[in-house]
Scaffold this motif. Structure first.
Motif, PDB file in Angstrom:
ATOM      1  N   VAL A 472       0.833  -1.208   0.000  1.00 42.84           N
ATOM      2  CA  VAL A 472       0.000   0.000   0.000  1.00 42.84           C
ATOM      3  C   VAL A 472       0.864   1.253   0.000  1.00 42.84           C
ATOM      4  CG1 VAL A 472      -1.900  -1.096   1.243  1.00 42.84           C
ATOM      5  CG2 VAL A 472      -0.090   0.069   2.531  1.00 42.84           C
ATOM      6  N   GLY A 473       0.241   2.364  -0.391  1.00 42.96           N
ATOM      7  CA  GLY A 473       0.874   3.658  -0.196  1.00 42.96           C
ATOM      8  C   GLY A 473       0.773   4.003   1.281  1.00 42.96           C
ATOM      9  N   TYR A 474       1.933   4.234   1.914  1.00 45.30           N
ATOM     10  CA  TYR A 474       1.938   4.511   3.350  1.00 45.30           C
ATOM     11  C   TYR A 474       1.559   5.969   3.589  1.00 45.30           C
ATOM     12  CZ  TYR A 474       4.827   0.288   3.122  1.00 45.30           C
ATOM     13  OH  TYR A 474       5.301  -0.963   2.855  1.00 45.30           O
ATOM     14  N   LYS A 476      -0.500   8.785   6.848  1.00 47.38           N
ATOM     15  CA  LYS A 476      -1.347   8.904   8.046  1.00 47.38           C
ATOM     16  C   LYS A 476      -2.512   7.932   7.907  1.00 47.38           C
ATOM     17  CE  LYS A 476      -4.213  12.405  10.373  1.00 47.38           C
ATOM     18  NZ  LYS A 476      -4.598  13.840  10.321  1.00 47.38           N
ATOM     19  N   GLY A 515       1.347  11.604   1.612  1.00 48.10           N
ATOM     20  CA  GLY A 515       1.206  10.145   1.554  1.00 48.10           C
ATOM     21  C   GLY A 515       2.023   9.599   0.391  1.00 48.10           C
ATOM     22  N   TYR A 516       2.559   8.397   0.557  1.00 48.08           N
ATOM     23  CA  TYR A 516       3.358   7.791  -0.515  1.00 48.08           C
ATOM     24  C   TYR A 516       2.461   7.102  -1.547  1.00 48.08           C
ATOM     25  CZ  TYR A 516       7.647   8.336   2.271  1.00 48.08           C
ATOM     26  OH  TYR A 516       8.708   8.838   2.974  1.00 48.08           O
ATOM     27  N   ASP A 585       1.186  12.402   6.360  1.00 47.83           N
ATOM     28  CA  ASP A 585       2.520  12.045   6.827  1.00 47.83           C
ATOM     29  C   ASP A 585       2.484  10.726   7.597  1.00 47.83           C
ATOM     30  OD1 ASP A 585       5.059  11.935   7.933  1.00 47.83           O
ATOM     31  OD2 ASP A 585       5.022  13.985   8.734  1.00 47.83           O
ATOM     32  N   VAL A 586       3.404   9.826   7.270  1.00 48.50           N
ATOM     33  CA  VAL A 586       3.462   8.522   7.965  1.00 48.50           C
ATOM     34  C   VAL A 586       3.655   8.683   9.469  1.00 48.50           C
ATOM     35  CG1 VAL A 586       4.253   7.094   6.042  1.00 48.50           C
ATOM     36  CG2 VAL A 586       5.930   8.397   7.392  1.00 48.50           C
ATOM     37  N   GLU A 588       2.235  10.605  11.379  1.00 48.65           N
ATOM     38  CA  GLU A 588       0.978  10.931  12.055  1.00 48.65           C
ATOM     39  C   GLU A 588       0.045   9.728  12.146  1.00 48.65           C
ATOM     40  OE1 GLU A 588      -1.004  14.397  10.573  1.00 48.65           O
ATOM     41  OE2 GLU A 588       0.398  15.687  11.630  1.00 48.65           O
ATOM     42  N   ARG A 606       9.361  -4.583   9.550  1.00 50.36           N
ATOM     43  CA  ARG A 606      10.295  -3.555   9.047  1.00 50.36           C
ATOM     44  C   ARG A 606       9.549  -2.245   8.762  1.00 50.36           C
ATOM     45  NH1 ARG A 606      11.281  -0.873   4.557  1.00 50.36           N
ATOM     46  NH2 ARG A 606      13.408  -0.155   4.154  1.00 50.36           N
ATOM     47  N   ILE A 611       9.389   2.750   8.734  1.00 52.07           N
ATOM     48  CA  ILE A 611       8.604   3.746   7.987  1.00 52.07           C
ATOM     49  C   ILE A 611       7.683   4.513   8.943  1.00 52.07           C
ATOM     50  CG2 ILE A 611       6.979   4.130   6.087  1.00 52.07           C
ATOM     51  CD1 ILE A 611       9.744   3.027   5.220  1.00 52.07           C
ATOM     52  N   ARG A 636      11.640  13.336  12.976  1.00 52.75           N
ATOM     53  CA  ARG A 636      11.392  14.693  12.447  1.00 52.75           C
ATOM     54  C   ARG A 636      12.681  15.520  12.506  1.00 52.75           C
ATOM     55  NH1 ARG A 636       6.310  13.865  15.203  1.00 52.75           N
ATOM     56  NH2 ARG A 636       4.614  13.779  13.665  1.00 52.75           N
TER      57      ARG A 636
ATOM     58  N   TYR B   9      -1.934  20.121   5.620  1.00 54.10           N
ATOM     59  CA  TYR B   9      -0.867  20.709   6.422  1.00 54.10           C
ATOM     60  C   TYR B   9      -0.597  22.181   6.113  1.00 54.10           C
ATOM     61  CZ  TYR B   9       0.008  15.791   7.403  1.00 54.10           C
ATOM     62  OH  TYR B   9      -0.143  14.491   7.800  1.00 54.10           O
ATOM     63  N   TYR B  50      10.220   1.173  -0.222  1.00 53.67           N
ATOM     64  CA  TYR B  50       9.684  -0.088  -0.760  1.00 53.67           C
ATOM     65  C   TYR B  50      10.845  -0.948  -1.266  1.00 53.67           C
ATOM     66  CZ  TYR B  50       5.241   2.382  -0.603  1.00 53.67           C
ATOM     67  OH  TYR B  50       4.141   3.075  -0.167  1.00 53.67           O
TER      68      TYR B  50
END
Lengths: 704, 113
Positions: A472-474, A476, A515-516, A585-586, A588, A606, A611, A636, B9, B50
């Motif tokens: 998946v796209g990582y 929040k 988001g990724y 943001d991951v 969050e 992992r 991540i 951060r 944001y 990834y």
């Protein structure tokens, strides 16, 4: 016979006729709403019949569309399903009204049915086949019904309907300009024979054509019932009001959004079998008041490729965003299109030559649509509709067509539509994306049972109904999960296997607000393997990660659009569906949602640690909240320590270039091309007043 | 102060015509310019996020070499990842939200007057 480029510009609703305007006056509030709802339900009834009667895996899975159109050919009401077909069917009807209505050798009569799939006549590509039925009342043509879906075989140079190696339209198999396949409600044996004779799976072609006919017959019968009860003027007025209310709703919603220009940079990574490399597309949505201008720049046409397309294909595809995400609250109507304008660059892959192959233009328009989607959702965030913000579908699907002689001795050419329909949706502003949400062309397509696949094809799913971990796209909120699968050929000496349409070099759809994007896809053929030993040891792989770890043998990792290969009995292949892109943001993401992801095997340890930066015990998945907060604070700080101010970073970045091996199709750096934009608006009226206003056909000589 | 939220944001301070961080309030950039100019930037190999799954071949279920790098944009105040793009090396970052600021001011300042 004219191909008539003007007809391809008539995707927008035509101006109301006098008859329609007068008929609307008599509509009473209450009656109209009831019958609008009824007509939508009628479409659902026809859709259900269509999907139950058809046998191509796409129709069985519900990837189909039905709609009711005005006499002029504008969509009054249609339903979810493959919404782009609701728009391109409209163009086909308009073409027939222009060229057949007063053509004495053809004509349009009660009981006729027409059939078409050629992009040069409003179609999308050869597999997307539409059946049309004109609806008459007391001798007058008052409406149209259409049923469309995708055939998984067209008699092209490779089986499966989307030949990745096609270089011109003549490699694409059966392309039909509109033909009359039925008179007096009876399919014509000569034309049915012609269609059967031109494809590898004649049984599927015929049964699916009949399924389309059944669907439009239901629409006709129900429309007749409405006229019988309420009168023909009510029908004509109600259909037009559906369109006009769509126009008003579209303008009202757009006017709530912040004026400005919203952009997404999209990068494709192939243009057909073996044509791998970058192609850019800069998508721009300029919104002013209650109108929006959608522009596409930077994508040179690829000669000898089949990712080219025509503007109406992109415009029709816009329906899959518009009807799914922007106007989710009302039945689909062409009225929503009215305030939108589209512009394309001359010489781009949106402006194919009529000789070009366009069979995988569907992959292009799906990928480009993700850019439109992201731009429009960014606009939506700053509006009163921000609580409906949803990330994009990940882009095109990945299909592996297989073909040959099936276990029953019958020819077949089709694919497991579960993989394309097993795509995850983009993450939402307040929650994760929907797992196995459907696919970009059809948000309600089903993930067929594995037993159905085993029954229909000489394939044994080794694993199939399982989510693909770490895909998946990582963010929040993470994108929706997708399926991964592995099949073994069994019961036949072998099959042809065609990898088509997919993306392997890079993911396509961006995430939203940090988001990724998700993983790209690729397939693998595995021969001379150890599956039997693994089964005997109770170590049968259950996902692609375990397959890589455990299955030894001859692996052939292939681009998802690599064309045809041969698999013998016992050989295996892997297919994966793309997952949804992420949102936010991951750092969050709620740590407890990360633990849920671990419990559901959506991600690996992992990913949770490196991540999402969650600190927890692996044995019981209990989060150390304080340590997690500290870990995220430190991450951060690391971000700020390693990052550069924008201007400083940019000065070094702009001097760099991608490697030459991926730039063969790219064109000018950095924006691909600089030719002028051309709008795609109607430039002339399509029908003269007599035909528009309901006149009977006049006596004319045949064009032949 | 009239502040309008534009993204997850990002806010715009209409009085001063500035992009600001919605998380920490950091002043970022002119609202008549690309908000990215006020952020800090870091590139990442997509394989960090990834890792490849297929052990061999060019296309390994992650971004293939040469097809792009993640460009991550962080708030210089709080380190929040405001946006990221997977760009071919050297491709200019996208000016993704270019608002008609005068129209925005007219809309919201009128609403709040």
């Amino acid at each position: 016979m004219p191909r008539d480029p003007e007809a391809l510009r008539h995707w927008r609703p035509e101006p109301a006729t006098r008859r329609e305007t007068e008929a609307m006056v008599g509509l009473e509030r209450g009656d109209f709403e009831i019958y609008r709802n009824k007509m939508e339900l009628v479409c659902w009834e026809a859709y259900q019949t269509f999907s139950r009667m058809g046998i191509s895996p796409m129709i069985e899975a519900g990837d189909a569309a039905v709609g009711i159109y005005t006499r002029q050919g504008d969509l009054a009401v249609g339903i979810m399903g493959t919404q782009l077909h609701l728009i391109n069917a409209s163009i086909g009807i308009k073409w027939m009204m222009r060229w057949f209505y007063e053509e004495p050798s053809v004509g349009i009569h009660e009981g006729d049915m027409f059939y078409a799939n050629d992009p040069l006549y409003g179609g999308i590509h050869a597999p997307d086949q539409i059946l049309f039925l004109p609806v008459f009342w007391e001798g007058e043509l008052v409406a149209w019904a259409a049923a469309a879906s995708h055939e998984t075989e067209t008699g092209a140079s490779e089986p499966g309907g989307n030949p990745p190696s096609a270089k011109t339209r003549y490699d694409e198999g059966m392309l039909l300009s509109p033909i009359k396949i039925a008179e007096n409600y009876e399919l014509k044996a000569d034309l049915m024979e012609m269609m059967e004779n031109r494809v590898r799976d004649p049984r599927m072609q015929t049964l699916d054509t009949k399924a389309r006919a059944a669907a439009v017959h239901i629409l006709e019968r129900r429309v007749h019932e409405i006229i019988d009860r309420k009168g023909v003027d009510f029908l004509i007025g109600a259909m037009r009001r559906m369109i006009d209310e769509g126009i008003a709703a579209a303008r009202a919603k757009l006017s709530t959004m912040n004026d400005g220009t919203y952009r997404t940079s999209v990068f494709l990574e192939n243009a057909g079998e073996g044509k791998y490399g970058l192609i850019s597309c800069q998508v721009e949505v300029e919104k002013r008041g209650d109108e929006a201008f959608i522009r596409f720049r930077g994508s040179p046409r690829v000669i000898g490729g089949n990712f080219n397309m025509f503007p109406h294909m992109m415009i029709a595809m816009f329906a899959c965003y518009l009807f799914q995400f922007f106007f989710w609250e009302l039945p689909a109507t062409t009225g929503y299109y009215e305030p939108f304008h589209f512009e394309f660059q001359d010489g781009s892959f949106f402006m194919a030559d009529p000789e070009d192959a366009t069979s995988l233009g569907v992959a292009t328009h799906a990928q480009v649509l993700t850019g439109v989607h992201v731009a429009m959702e960014k606009m939506k965030f700053g509006s009163p509709f921000h609580d409906h913000v949803v990330g994009s579908w990940p882009g095109t699907s990945n299909s592996m067509a297989t073909a040959g002689i099936g276990k029953d001795g019958m020819p077949f050419a089709a694919w497991d539509q579960g993989v394309p329909n097993g795509i995850g949706m983009g993450a939402r502003w307040d929650s994760d994306g929907i797992d196995v949400g459907g696919f970009i062309w059809c948000a309600i397509g089903e993930f067929l049972d594995s037993e159905a696949i085993e029954h229909s094809f000489p394939l044994l799913p080794v694993f199939r109904s399982v989510f693909w971990k770490d895909a998946v796209g990582y963010g929040k909120y993470r994108g929706g999960r997708s399926m991964n699968s592995m099949y073994q050929v069994h019961g036949v000496p072998g099959v042809a296997a065609v990898s088509m349409g997919g993306i392997s070099g890079r993911p396509l759809a961006p995430g939203l607000f940090g988001g990724y994007p998700s993983r790209p896809c690729a397939t693998a053929f595995i021969r001379n393997h150890n599956l039997d030993e693994l089964v005997a040891e109770h170590r049968t792989p259950s996902d692609v990660h375990e397959a890589v770890e455990r299955v030894t043998g001859d692996w052939e990792v292939r681009h998802q659009n690599s064309g045809m290969g041969m698999l013998a009995e016992g050989d295996m292949y892997i297919g994966v569906a793309p997952s949804g892109p992420g949102y936010g943001d991951v750092l969050e993401r709620d740590p407890e949602l990360v633990m849920k992801d671990l419990r559901e095997q959506a991600i690996s340890h992992r990913t949770a640690r490196e991540i999402f930066h969650v600190v927890y015990r692996e044995d019981n998945l209990v989060v150390d909240a304080e340590a997690t907060e500290l870990a995220r604070k430190e991450e951060r700080e690391r971000r700020l320590a390693r990052a550069l101010p924008y201007d400083q970073w940019l000065s070094g970045w702009l001097d760099r270039r991608p490697p030459d091996r991926v730039m063969e199709m790219y064109g000018e750096w950095p924006y691909g091309m600089s030719t002028p934009l051309t709008d795609w608006e109607p430039s002339a009226e399509l029908l003269d007043e007599h035909v528009r206003e309901g006149g009977a056909p006049r006596s004319k000589p045949s064009r032949y | 102060m009239t502040t309008v939220r534009i993204t997850e944001y990002l806010d715009i301070d209409l009085d001063n015509e500035r992009w600001t961080c919605h998380v920490c309030g950091k002043d970022l950039a002119s609202a008549r310019d690309n908000y990215k100019t006020g952020l800090v930037v870091h590139e990442r190999d997509p394989k960090e996020i990834y890792p490849p799954i297929y052990p061999t071949g060019e296309f390994r279920l992650t971004t293939a070499d040469g097809y792009g790098l993640f460009v991550e944009f962080y708030c210089p105040g709080c380190g929040t990842m405001v946006e990221n793009e997977l760009l071919p090396e050297g491709y200019p970052p996208t000016y993704d939200i270019e608002l008609d600021l005068d129209a925005l001011k007219a809309k919201y300042m009128e609403d709040h007057s």
